[in-house]
Design a protein around this motif. Structure first.
Motif, PDB file in Angstrom:
ATOM      1  N   PRO A 376       0.854  -1.466   0.095  1.00 29.92           N
ATOM      2  CA  PRO A 376      -0.040  -0.315  -0.133  1.00 29.92           C
ATOM      3  C   PRO A 376       0.966   1.143   0.124  1.00 29.92           C
ATOM      4  CG  PRO A 376      -0.204  -1.195   2.248  1.00 29.92           C
ATOM      5  CD  PRO A 376       0.481  -1.933   1.112  1.00 29.92           C
ATOM      6  N   LEU A 377       1.932   1.425   0.810  1.00 34.19           N
ATOM      7  CA  LEU A 377       2.642   2.549   0.893  1.00 34.19           C
ATOM      8  C   LEU A 377       3.344   2.768  -0.375  1.00 34.19           C
ATOM      9  CD1 LEU A 377       4.099   2.238   4.491  1.00 34.19           C
ATOM     10  CD2 LEU A 377       2.330   3.747   3.547  1.00 34.19           C
ATOM     11  N   THR A 378       3.963   1.776  -1.070  1.00 37.12           N
ATOM     12  CA  THR A 378       4.659   1.851  -2.447  1.00 37.12           C
ATOM     13  C   THR A 378       3.560   2.387  -3.381  1.00 37.12           C
ATOM     14  OG1 THR A 378       5.945   0.244  -1.867  1.00 37.12           O
ATOM     15  CG2 THR A 378       6.064   0.928  -4.043  1.00 37.12           C
ATOM     16  N   MET A 379       2.402   1.995  -3.519  1.00 37.41           N
ATOM     17  CA  MET A 379       1.468   2.131  -4.448  1.00 37.41           C
ATOM     18  C   MET A 379       1.035   3.705  -4.237  1.00 37.41           C
ATOM     19  SD  MET A 379       1.945   0.330  -6.870  1.00 37.41           S
ATOM     20  CE  MET A 379       1.094   0.877  -8.130  1.00 37.41           C
ATOM     21  N   ALA A 380       0.778   3.985  -2.977  1.00 38.51           N
ATOM     22  CA  ALA A 380       0.292   5.528  -2.589  1.00 38.51           C
ATOM     23  C   ALA A 380       1.296   6.223  -3.101  1.00 38.51           C
ATOM     24  CB  ALA A 380       0.047   5.467  -1.118  1.00 38.51           C
ATOM     25  N   ALA A 381       2.709   6.065  -2.903  1.00 45.98           N
ATOM     26  CA  ALA A 381       3.687   6.949  -3.270  1.00 45.98           C
ATOM     27  C   ALA A 381       3.632   7.203  -5.097  1.00 45.98           C
ATOM     28  CB  ALA A 381       5.085   6.623  -3.058  1.00 45.98           C
ATOM     29  N   PHE A 382       3.270   5.958  -5.436  1.00 45.79           N
ATOM     30  CA  PHE A 382       3.226   6.069  -6.859  1.00 45.79           C
ATOM     31  C   PHE A 382       2.040   6.899  -7.297  1.00 45.79           C
ATOM     32  CE2 PHE A 382       1.857   4.593 -11.089  1.00 45.79           C
ATOM     33  CZ  PHE A 382       3.033   4.318 -11.610  1.00 45.79           C
ATOM     34  N   GLU A 451       5.221  -5.294   2.080  1.00 46.59           N
ATOM     35  CA  GLU A 451       5.506  -3.960   1.708  1.00 46.59           C
ATOM     36  C   GLU A 451       7.219  -3.982   1.790  1.00 46.59           C
ATOM     37  OE1 GLU A 451       5.654  -1.163   0.267  1.00 46.59           O
ATOM     38  OE2 GLU A 451       3.657  -0.833   1.233  1.00 46.59           O
ATOM     39  N   ALA A 452       7.643  -3.081   0.788  1.00 40.81           N
ATOM     40  CA  ALA A 452       8.908  -2.762   0.522  1.00 40.81           C
ATOM     41  C   ALA A 452       9.748  -2.261   2.047  1.00 40.81           C
ATOM     42  CB  ALA A 452       9.120  -1.685  -0.480  1.00 40.81           C
ATOM     43  N   PRO A 453      10.887  -2.627   2.048  1.00 40.07           N
ATOM     44  CA  PRO A 453      11.524  -2.206   3.373  1.00 40.07           C
ATOM     45  C   PRO A 453      11.749  -0.599   3.625  1.00 40.07           C
ATOM     46  CG  PRO A 453      13.385  -2.959   1.919  1.00 40.07           C
ATOM     47  CD  PRO A 453      11.813  -3.412   1.455  1.00 40.07           C
ATOM     48  N   ALA A 454      11.669  -0.164   4.893  1.00 38.10           N
ATOM     49  CA  ALA A 454      11.842   1.096   5.300  1.00 38.10           C
ATOM     50  C   ALA A 454      12.644   2.090   4.470  1.00 38.10           C
ATOM     51  CB  ALA A 454      11.704   1.317   6.813  1.00 38.10           C
ATOM     52  N   SER A 455      14.048   1.388   3.979  1.00 39.25           N
ATOM     53  CA  SER A 455      15.107   1.892   3.769  1.00 39.25           C
ATOM     54  C   SER A 455      14.899   2.525   2.242  1.00 39.25           C
ATOM     55  CB  SER A 455      16.530   1.273   3.623  1.00 39.25           C
ATOM     56  OG  SER A 455      16.240  -0.151   3.362  1.00 39.25           O
ATOM     57  N   LEU A 456      14.071   1.908   1.741  1.00 42.34           N
ATOM     58  CA  LEU A 456      13.413   2.342   0.292  1.00 42.34           C
ATOM     59  C   LEU A 456      12.218   3.534   0.492  1.00 42.34           C
ATOM     60  CD1 LEU A 456      13.657  -1.024  -1.857  1.00 42.34           C
ATOM     61  CD2 LEU A 456      15.293   0.482  -1.586  1.00 42.34           C
ATOM     62  N   LEU A 457      11.267   2.989   1.513  1.00 42.58           N
ATOM     63  CA  LEU A 457      10.167   3.907   1.406  1.00 42.58           C
ATOM     64  C   LEU A 457      10.402   5.221   1.772  1.00 42.58           C
ATOM     65  CD1 LEU A 457       7.713   1.227   2.757  1.00 42.58           C
ATOM     66  CD2 LEU A 457       7.702   2.448   0.220  1.00 42.58           C
ATOM     67  N   VAL A 458      11.657   5.419   2.870  1.00 35.56           N
ATOM     68  CA  VAL A 458      11.874   6.786   3.230  1.00 35.56           C
ATOM     69  C   VAL A 458      12.298   7.923   2.295  1.00 35.56           C
ATOM     70  CG1 VAL A 458      13.029   8.115   4.950  1.00 35.56           C
ATOM     71  CG2 VAL A 458      12.059   5.834   5.624  1.00 35.56           C
ATOM     72  N   PRO A 459      13.322   7.251   1.503  1.00 38.71           N
ATOM     73  CA  PRO A 459      13.635   8.137   0.411  1.00 38.71           C
ATOM     74  C   PRO A 459      12.660   8.431  -0.590  1.00 38.71           C
ATOM     75  CG  PRO A 459      15.298   6.537   0.805  1.00 38.71           C
ATOM     76  CD  PRO A 459      14.290   6.009   1.687  1.00 38.71           C
ATOM     77  N   THR A 460      11.761   7.410  -0.867  1.00 40.74           N
ATOM     78  CA  THR A 460      10.757   7.629  -1.753  1.00 40.74           C
ATOM     79  C   THR A 460       9.661   8.880  -1.347  1.00 40.74           C
ATOM     80  OG1 THR A 460      11.193   5.477  -2.354  1.00 40.74           O
ATOM     81  CG2 THR A 460       9.160   6.592  -3.154  1.00 40.74           C
ATOM     82  N   TRP A 461       9.335   8.465  -0.064  1.00 36.71           N
ATOM     83  CA  TRP A 461       8.274   9.425   0.488  1.00 36.71           C
ATOM     84  C   TRP A 461       8.837  10.758   0.875  1.00 36.71           C
ATOM     85  CZ3 TRP A 461       3.181   9.775   0.742  1.00 36.71           C
ATOM     86  CH2 TRP A 461       2.515   8.295   0.289  1.00 36.71           C
TER      87      TRP A 461
END
Lengths: 493, 138, 483
Positions: A376-382, A451-461
């Motif tokens: 959900p977090l990845t796709m929300a970022a998308f 869900e993708a790991p935080a280390s990927l999600l944080v820079p994305t977000w």
């Protein structure tokens, strides 16, 4: 001399020095640490440079204390300070993102070399922006391009190799055209210093050599910035490069090329020559509109989502060139805003795709079915990045679109304004195709996907947050872009 | 009139060589499907620019730019020569990266012919996710 | 301050709803309480605005000179009053409906519902054109998950039509119109008397106005009305509140607001720029009614009825007379109460008897008398028959048309009233007097769950009450026109 006075050179040299260190250390962690340190320090330096330039005007730095125009001069004004900030912001975000993403996508042995190439590429891009010497531009251009070929070829898919090779051929041809142009300029004026050139050139406008030089530079630069129809190298290069590289290149490389175009044609040749004598605006208008329309259309029919976004990038470059073709301060403001804004949104989008690659290994649209629920977090970022790409209000995409339309109306070009808006809707179509698949199609298998790991999600977000924040509070970026536009048009107060 | 034009054409013979080399290189680049031949074409193309720069710096009757006692001495311009040294280095780097890529392509595809590569690439199905196991590169 | 609350209350409610997702009673309690608080806030704003105050709140300044700003003025207060009051009723209704219908993902439903209301408040209190546009787009986005709630292939297709039409019209036409307005006037603020007078060439005014009217796709002026019937795949409470009140009314509200505060009715009347759009609206009114006739599906029939009724509001605005504007504003309120009653009834029938088609309703009125009586009241209000509130707005619209010298439009209004009488009355008539065909119905059909029935009784009663006491809305509208 205080360290602050050396900021222009530090901007370029720090990553340049760290790069061979990366190659020498055999530890993956250490190499990453160096890359991250280099990127972050670049960001700090570029922000300080921008604030210094905004406060007290252009900074001139003579390399090795050889006075310009004989020595190489680094000259920072609002325009390139702005570009430096754009590049280093993305570089910092990508550096943090890269640690996990690169580990998954690039072989262990090559990781230190990857970071070496990454830093080289960064320093090349920063160098292009910082320098005030045209030949130096070429040198840094080749530093960044050669490392970019290497970075792209590290993609998992074997097609990464052929895309890198094609990019190498096209890129080298482009760079060679640029050198020819520079050589002819030197033959006419006897100088390589940008400021010197801009003073001498108006006296020799009529010389045929100058016009030929202009032509060579135009073709070379347009190849580098992937302006339709010279964009053929781009889609595959972006589609098959490692995710971190795609995010980095898409957000920076073409932007720096756009900067080069602006610098050469507006500062060195001058707006009066480019628009008045050469009629650049009309040619660019035509190419930009074709690029925006046709590439948006092509993007709609792509099945590989990375390639879809790559075509969208070519279309978005069209928007930047469109702003330039208005030959007005408003148009250029739009160009410079979109330079940054597009970097933010494409950075965020490609990073989100990198998360997808990390978990499911594919970015084919069918493989993304059901991801809305699973990641959900990845796709929300998308989705957020996609909305910014469409230009929904309160995102940065809206800000640049606003100025673009305003610029078109100023010129009285109604059909252009309408076309810009229609292509925004086309962007909605290709973004929404992905969204629908991700949220409405049931996943192809029952394999649990985390869900993708935080280390990927944080820079994305972080980039997504910038997309929104700078969309709500755009006053500052608009101010800088407007001042930069005035500088380029030669109407700065 | 005619002879004037002729002398102009002959007088700038260095540029004709440059143009000839450039076109030759460009033609090879576009027309050959073999990746190695493409690189050769690229090299010829780049070399033409080296010639351009070098001949720019040469001044008729000029000597090497080393300071001599004669105040009337005419020097060639050293700057283009220095510049082109850099460009030559860049050219070598480009060629080596290109060759390295060609080697890897040969390993991955078993060929360096463009049409064969295109054929193989057309057959790749993007839909098939390589899965997590394939994520680690070689 | 209160302006901020009007957005904050529903937004906070959304957070609390997520927090209490595991406890349905508490979750729905929060929804209900938030709705009540919001209504209180809007009432207070109403008081302040009636006293002549114009509270203002700057949220941010995205562009130099174009702030994101909220401002309470009479027209916005009217819309906010209607929307926030009906939110209370709808929440009550949803509790019965969603449980009775065993819908999935109820938490997501309530969350986006609350967000949608927050965006509606943003639309209602938008202080300039830019803010209006921002909340308009946010409203499209927040209602998308509600429309596609079922998650089926049909829902996906409907969602595509919904977002496709709303986004493309707003981006291509509305945004262009806004930038044009900014380019011409140098400001986007709403001002009494408009900002465009003398700033746009007379020949261009009809085009600009057209860009606005068609660009505000939520007003469902033909040919951009297709999204509204498509959105009917949503659960009934969504159709009721969003597609009879919040979303569609946000559209016509925006049209009215642009007409009054950007163009100014004197400017429009002077240039005659809106005449062609009057006839577009009139065509939509008639065609919408005619299509409604052909629909057997109850919700689809109501949807086309809405398409037709929305154009009354647009028509009132385009008349560019004081009475037209008053009628237009009143119709926003009156139609909201009438149509929400009808949707509530349709939902109640669906939950209790599992009937969705008009032709299946024979004799059902005897099992569900309350529901069908309420439907009758709602029908009267939509048609404009006394003693319901709907008669007032029709009256003022007719006066406005005469004022504008468009007697032909009065005929259109009457004709359309007759049409709507015909296609709506069929339902209670069948319900009460129709013969049950085929095998006798299972005897178990009773009224819908109590909260739902209570809700539709409230709105039906409101329709009646507004006939004798339309004053609050009338007074607000006269403040708008300055009579």
């Amino acid at each position: 001399m205080r360290i602050v006075d050396h900021l222009p050179i530090l901007q370029v040299v720090v990553p340049l020095v760290l790069a061979p260190l990366c190659a020498l250390v055999r530890s993956r962690r250490l190499a990453w640490g160096l890359a991250a340190a280099g990127s972050v320090s670049s960001l700090v330096v570029s922000l300080r440079l921008l604030s210094a330039v905004m406060a007290s005007g252009p900074i001139s730095y003579a390399i090795g204390d050889w006075a310009p125009p004989f020595g190489i001069e680094y000259r920072i004004d609002v325009v390139n300070a702005w570009v430096l900030v754009v590049v280093s912001t993305i570089a910092a975000a990508v550096a943090f993102y890269a640690r996990v993403s690169v580990q998954a996508e690039v072989g262990d042995r090559r990781i230190p070399l990857f970071y070496a190439a990454y830093l080289l590429c960064l320093s090349g891009l920063l160098g292009i922006a910082a320098t005030g010497d045209v030949f130096n531009v070429f040198v840094f251009l080749e530093i960044s391009s050669l490392s970019a070929y290497a970075l792209i070829s590290l993609g998992r898919d074997r097609r990464a190799l052929t895309s890198a090779f094609r990019y190498l051929i096209m890129g080298s041809v482009g760079a060679t055209f640029i050198v020819i142009g520079i050589g002819l300029l030197y033959a006419t004026t006897g100088t390589l210093n940008m400021e010197d050139l801009s003073e001498i050139l108006p006296q020799v406008w009529d010389a045929r050599t100058v016009k030929v030089a202009y032509g060579f530079l135009a073709v070379g630069l347009c190849l580098k910035l992937a302006l339709f129809p010279l964009h053929l190298w781009l889609p595959n290069a972006y589609a098959f490069a490692p995710s971190a590289v795609t995010a980095f290149m898409a957000a920076t490389a073409t932007k720096v090329a756009v900067y080069m175009l602006l610098r050469f044609f507006l500062t060195i040749f001058g707006a009066a020559f480019s628009f008045g004598v050469m009629g650049l605006d009309r040619l660019l208008l035509l190419l930009a509109l074709t690029a925006i329309f046709s590439m948006s259309l092509v993007a709609i029919f792509q099945a590989n989502v990375k390639r879809l976004l790559a075509y969208s990038s070519v279309a978005q470059i069209g928007y930047m060139i469109l702003g330039l073709s208005f030959a007005s301060v408003t148009g250029l403001t739009a160009t410079l805003l979109h330079l940054f804004n597009h970097a933010l949104m494409k950075g965020a989008l490609f990073m989100a795709l990198g998360c997808v690659v990390y978990r499911i290994g594919s970015v084919h649209i069918d493989a993304m079915a059901g991801l809305g629920r699973r990641m959900p977090l990845t796709m929300a970022a998308f989705v957020a990045g996609g909305l910014s790409l469409v230009g929904v209000p309160l995102t940065v995409g809206f800000v640049s679109k606003w100025y673009l339309i305003l610029g078109a109306l100023e010129r009285g070009w109604w059909p252009v304004a309408v076309l810009v808006l229609i292509t925004s809707v086309m962007a909605l179509v290709y973004v929404w195709r992905v969204v629908e698949v991700a949220y409405f199609k049931p996943p192809p298998d029952d394999e649990p996907i985390a869900e993708a790991p935080a280390s990927l999600l944080v820079p994305t977000w972080a980039l997504v947050a910038l997309n929104v924040y700078l969309g709500i509070d755009a006053g500052r970026t608009i101010g800088v872009a407007e001042q930069a536009a005035r500088t380029l048009m030669g109407t700065a107060p | 009139m005619m002879s004037e034009l002729l002398s102009q054409v002959v007088g700038s013979y260095n540029y004709w060589i440059v143009v000839f080399l450039m076109m030759t290189g460009f033609y090879i680049l576009i027309s050959r499907g073999n990746l190695i031949k493409k690189l050769v074409g690229l090299n010829v193309f780049q070399t033409s620019v080296f010639m351009l720069y070098i001949s720019l710096g040469k001044i008729t009757g000029g000597t090497a730019p080393i300071l001599v006692d004669d105040p009337e001495a005419l020097y060639s311009n050293p700057l283009p020569h220095v510049l082109i040294l850099t460009a030559i280095v860049v050219g070598i780097a480009t060629t080596s990266v290109g060759l390295a890529l060609a080697v890897r392509i040969k390993e991955a595809y078993g060929t360096v012919e463009e049409d064969e590569i295109n054929e193989i690439e057309a057959g790749i199905d993007d839909r098939r996710a390589p899965g997590r196991a394939a994520l680690r590169g070689p | 301050m209160r302006l901020g609350l009007s957005l904050l209350v529903p937004a906070l409610a959304a957070v609390l709803i997520v927090v209490f997702r595991a406890r349905p009673n508490l979750r729905e309690g929060v929804s209900l309480a938030a709705a009540a608080v919001l209504f209180g806030v809007v009432l207070q704003l109403h008081g302040a605005v009636s006293d002549g105050a114009r509270p203002e709140l700057v949220l941010a300044e995205p562009f130099p000179g174009i702030p994101l700003v909220l401002e309470a003025e009479p027209l916005g207060v009217l819309f906010a009053l209607v929307a926030s009051f009906l939110w209370i009723v709808t929440t009550l209704y949803s509790i019965g409906y969603m449980r009775g219908h065993h819908e999935k993902n109820q938490t997501r439903f309530y969350v986006f519902f609350a967000y949608a209301i927050a965006s509606v408040m943003g639309v209602a209190f938008a202080g300039n054109l830019f803010t209006l546009f921002v909340f308009y787009e946010i409203l499209s986005l927040t209602t998308f998950p509600l429309v596609t709630h079922a998650g089926t292939e049909a829902a996906k297709r409907a969602g595509r039509v919904y977002l496709g039409i709303l986004f493309s019209t707003s981006i291509v036409f509305q945004l262009l119109a806004i930038v044009w307005t900014y380019f011409a006037a140098g400001t986007l603020d709403f001002q009494a008397g408009g900002i465009l007078d003398g700033r746009v060439a007379a020949g261009a005014v009809p085009v600009l106005l057209g860009l606005f009217v068609f660009g505000i796709g939520k007003a469902a002026v033909m040919p951009f009305h297709r999204w509204l019937p498509a959105a009917m795949v949503a659960p009934t409470p969504v159709s009721a509140l969003l597609h009879a009140v919040a979303v569609v009314k946000a559209g016509v509200f925006a049209v009215l607001k642009v007409t009054v505060y950007v163009f100014g009715i004197d400017f429009l009347a002077g240039t005659g720029a809106s005449v062609w759009l009057m006839w577009v609206a009139a065509t939509t009114i008639l065609l919408g009614s005619l299509v409604a006739f052909t629909k057997d599906n109850l919700k689809a029939r109501l949807a086309y009825s809405t398409v037709s009724q929305l154009s009354y509001v647009v028509l009132g605005a385009m008349l560019a007379t004081s009475w037209g504007v008053v009628g237009s504003g009143m119709h926003i309120a009156m139609h909201a109460f009438g149509k929400i009653t009808l949707f509530f009834c349709a939902g109640a029938i669906m939950v209790a008897a599992h009937k969705t088609e008009v032709s299946q309703l024979n004799g059902l009125g005897r099992s569900m008398p309350v529901t069908f009586l309420a439907f009758l009241v709602g029908t009267a209000s939509i048609v404009g028959l006394p003693p319901t509130g709907g008669s007032w707005s029709k009256w003022f619209l007719g006066m406005g048309a005469l004022d504008a010298g468009q007697a032909g439009l009065v005929v259109v209004l009457m004709l359309s009233s007759l049409l709507s009488l015909a296609y709506l009355m069929e339902i209670p008539m069948k319900g009460f007097f129709g013969k049950r065909s085929g095998p006798p119905e299972s005897p178990g059909i009773r009224e819908a769950p109590l909260p739902s029935v209570a809700a539709l009784v409230v709105t039906a009663a409101a329709c009646l009450l507004l006939f004798v006491y339309p004053d609050p809305f009338y007074r607000l509208m006269t403040m708008v026109t300055g009579q």
